[in-house]
Design a protein around this motif. Structure first.
Motif, PDB file in Angstrom:
ATOM      1  N   VAL A 196       0.866  -1.180   0.000  1.00 15.55           N
ATOM      2  CA  VAL A 196       0.000   0.000   0.000  1.00 15.55           C
ATOM      3  C   VAL A 196       0.901   1.228   0.000  1.00 15.55           C
ATOM      4  N   GLU A 197       0.372   2.320  -0.507  1.00 16.15           N
ATOM      5  CA  GLU A 197       1.163   3.546  -0.502  1.00 16.15           C
ATOM      6  C   GLU A 197       0.257   4.761  -0.553  1.00 16.15           C
ATOM      7  N   ASP A 198       0.852   5.904  -0.241  1.00 16.55           N
ATOM      8  CA  ASP A 198       0.150   7.178  -0.323  1.00 16.55           C
ATOM      9  C   ASP A 198       0.892   8.038  -1.336  1.00 16.55           C
ATOM     10  N   PRO A 199       0.382   8.084  -2.575  1.00 20.10           N
ATOM     11  CA  PRO A 199       1.095   8.816  -3.619  1.00 20.10           C
ATOM     12  C   PRO A 199       1.159  10.318  -3.368  1.00 20.10           C
ATOM     13  N   ALA A 200       0.332  10.804  -2.433  1.00 24.39           N
ATOM     14  CA  ALA A 200       0.311  12.239  -2.174  1.00 24.39           C
ATOM     15  C   ALA A 200       1.419  12.665  -1.209  1.00 24.39           C
ATOM     16  N   ARG A 201       2.109  11.692  -0.631  1.00 16.99           N
ATOM     17  CA  ARG A 201       3.157  12.049   0.338  1.00 16.99           C
ATOM     18  C   ARG A 201       4.528  11.721  -0.223  1.00 16.99           C
ATOM     19  N   ARG A 202       5.540  12.275   0.446  1.00 22.65           N
ATOM     20  CA  ARG A 202       6.920  12.105  -0.045  1.00 22.65           C
ATOM     21  C   ARG A 202       7.283  10.634  -0.142  1.00 22.65           C
ATOM     22  N   PHE A 203       7.027   9.867   0.928  1.00 22.26           N
ATOM     23  CA  PHE A 203       7.314   8.433   0.889  1.00 22.26           C
ATOM     24  C   PHE A 203       6.518   7.764   1.996  1.00 22.26           C
ATOM     25  N   VAL A 204       5.435   7.145   1.651  1.00 19.84           N
ATOM     26  CA  VAL A 204       4.665   6.316   2.585  1.00 19.84           C
ATOM     27  C   VAL A 204       4.389   5.004   1.862  1.00 19.84           C
ATOM     28  N   LEU A 205       5.042   3.953   2.321  1.00 19.93           N
ATOM     29  CA  LEU A 205       4.947   2.641   1.673  1.00 19.93           C
ATOM     30  C   LEU A 205       4.763   1.581   2.754  1.00 19.93           C
ATOM     31  N   GLY A 206       3.839   0.658   2.518  1.00 18.59           N
ATOM     32  CA  GLY A 206       3.671  -0.483   3.404  1.00 18.59           C
ATOM     33  C   GLY A 206       3.824  -1.767   2.618  1.00 18.59           C
ATOM     34  N   VAL A 207       4.535  -2.723   3.186  1.00 17.34           N
ATOM     35  CA  VAL A 207       4.697  -4.025   2.524  1.00 17.34           C
ATOM     36  C   VAL A 207       4.329  -5.127   3.514  1.00 17.34           C
ATOM     37  N   GLN A 208       3.623  -6.139   3.020  1.00 12.25           N
ATOM     38  CA  GLN A 208       3.147  -7.192   3.910  1.00 12.25           C
ATOM     39  C   GLN A 208       4.239  -8.236   4.194  1.00 12.25           C
ATOM     40  N   TRP A 209       5.188  -8.368   3.287  1.00  8.18           N
ATOM     41  CA  TRP A 209       6.261  -9.341   3.511  1.00  8.18           C
ATOM     42  C   TRP A 209       7.363  -8.713   4.378  1.00  8.18           C
ATOM     43  N   HIS A 210       8.459  -9.466   4.573  1.00 12.97           N
ATOM     44  CA  HIS A 210       9.542  -9.021   5.463  1.00 12.97           C
ATOM     45  C   HIS A 210      10.811  -8.765   4.653  1.00 12.97           C
ATOM     46  N   PRO A 211      10.953  -7.569   4.093  1.00 13.94           N
ATOM     47  CA  PRO A 211      12.142  -7.292   3.275  1.00 13.94           C
ATOM     48  C   PRO A 211      13.434  -7.353   4.077  1.00 13.94           C
ATOM     49  N   GLU A 212      13.340  -7.117   5.394  1.00 18.87           N
ATOM     50  CA  GLU A 212      14.567  -7.131   6.205  1.00 18.87           C
ATOM     51  C   GLU A 212      15.229  -8.505   6.197  1.00 18.87           C
ATOM     52  N   ASN A 213      14.443  -9.535   5.848  1.00 20.77           N
ATOM     53  CA  ASN A 213      15.005 -10.891   5.814  1.00 20.77           C
ATOM     54  C   ASN A 213      15.555 -11.262   4.441  1.00 20.77           C
TER      55      ASN A 213
END
Ligand SMILES: NCCCC(=O)O
Length: 232
Positions: A196-213
Motif C-alpha cells: 500500500v502507498e500514499d502517492p500524495a506524500r513524499r514516501f509512505v509505503l507499506g509491505v506485507q512481507w519481510h524485506p529485512e530478511n
C-alpha cells in the motif's frame, strides 16, 4: 547529509543472555538494523512505552517494524479469538505515525507496520486470513515462513522499488481488508494485499512481507534513500 537517522519501532519481550532469563528487554530484530545500516542509514531503536511526536524531530525516516496483531478495537471490530494482540504497542505507534504523517516524514511499514498504516488511514484488517483465502500459505506454521508470487501496479512506488521481483516471503495471519485512504499497489496471487502507498506524500509505503530478511531488502533501501534526500 550525514547518514539519515531511521527510527525503528520496537517491542518489549522477555529476553535471556549470560546468566539472565526472562528479563523484559526492548527488542528490535537485528535484521532491521542490518538492513538500515547496509543501505547507509543509522538505526535508532524506539521503545514502545516512550513514543511521542518529540522524537520525530531528530529522525529522518520511520520504519514501523512487524510484530503482534493490532487491537481490533482500533478499527472498530470485536476481537476474533485467534487475534493475538499486544495493545502495549498500539497507542504509541499510532501517535508516532500520525505525527510522522503530519510532518511528511518518510515512512515504511513492514507486516504489522503495513497493517498499522492501513488502520491509521481509516482502513480495516482481516483478523484471520485463512478464513478469507482458504489456505494457510501466508503463515504455514509457527516460525515457518511461506513464499508466494506477487505483482505490483504499473507506475506505483512499490512497482518501481521491486522492479523485476515476482516472489516474496510471507509470515502473517492477518491482512489489509480495506486500505482506507491508501492505494493498494501490490497483490499476492490469491489477491491478498501485499503493498500500500500514499502517492500524495513524499514516501509512505507499506509491505506485507519481510524485506529485512531478504538479501536485497529494497523497500528498506528505498526508505533510507527517501530519508537522505528529504523524501525524493
Ligand atoms: N497482524 C500482525 C502482523 C502479523 C500477522 O498478521 O500475523
Amino acid at each position: 547529509m550525514s547518514r539519515p537517522l531511521i527510527g525503528i519501532t520496537a517491542y518489549v519481550e522477555p529476553a535471556g543472555w549470560a546468566v539472565w532469563r526472562d528479563v523484559p528487554a526492548t527488542l528490535v530484530p537485528q535484521a532491521y538494523v542490518r538492513a538500515v545500516t547496509a543501505a547507509g542509514g543509522r538505526a535508532v531503536v524506539l521503545p514502545p512505552d516512550d513514543l511521542d511526536a518529540d522524537v520525530l524531530g531528530v529522525l529522518d525516516g520511520l520504519l514501523l517494524a512487524g510484530g503482534a496483531d493490532l487491537d481490533p478495537g482500533r478499527y472498530g471490530q470485536p476481537a476474533d479469538p485467534r487475534t493475538e494482540s499486544r495493545p502495549d504497542r498500539d497507542a504509541g505507534e499510532l501517535t508516532l505515525l500520525t505525527a510522522a504523517l503530519a510532518t511528511d516524514l518518510p515512512v515504511l511499514g513492514v507486516c504489522r507496520g503495513m497493517q498499522l498504516l492501513a488502520v491509521a488511514y481509516g482502513g480495516t484488517l482481516h483478523q484471520h486470513l485463512p478464513d478469507v483465502v482458504g489456505h494457510d500459505g501466508h503463515r504455514p506454521a509457527p516460525g515457518v515462513y511461506g513464499a508466494h508470487p506477487v505483482r505490483f501496479a504499473a507506475g506505483s512506488r512499490a512497482g518501481a522499488v521491486m522492479a523485476g521481483v515476482d516472489r516474496v516471503n510471507s509470515y502473517h495471519h492477518q491482512a489489509v481488508a480495506d486500505p482506507g485512504g491508501l492505494t493498494v499497489t501490490g497483490w499476492a496471487d490469491d489477491g491478498v494485499v501485499e503493498a500500500v502507498e500514499d502517492p500524495a506524500r513524499r514516501f509512505v509505503l507499506g509491505v506485507q512481507w519481510h524485506p529485512e530478511n531478504d538479501a536485497d531488502p529494497r523497500p528498506v533501501a528505498a526508505l533510507v534513500r527517501a530519508a537522505a534526500a528529504g523524501g525524493a
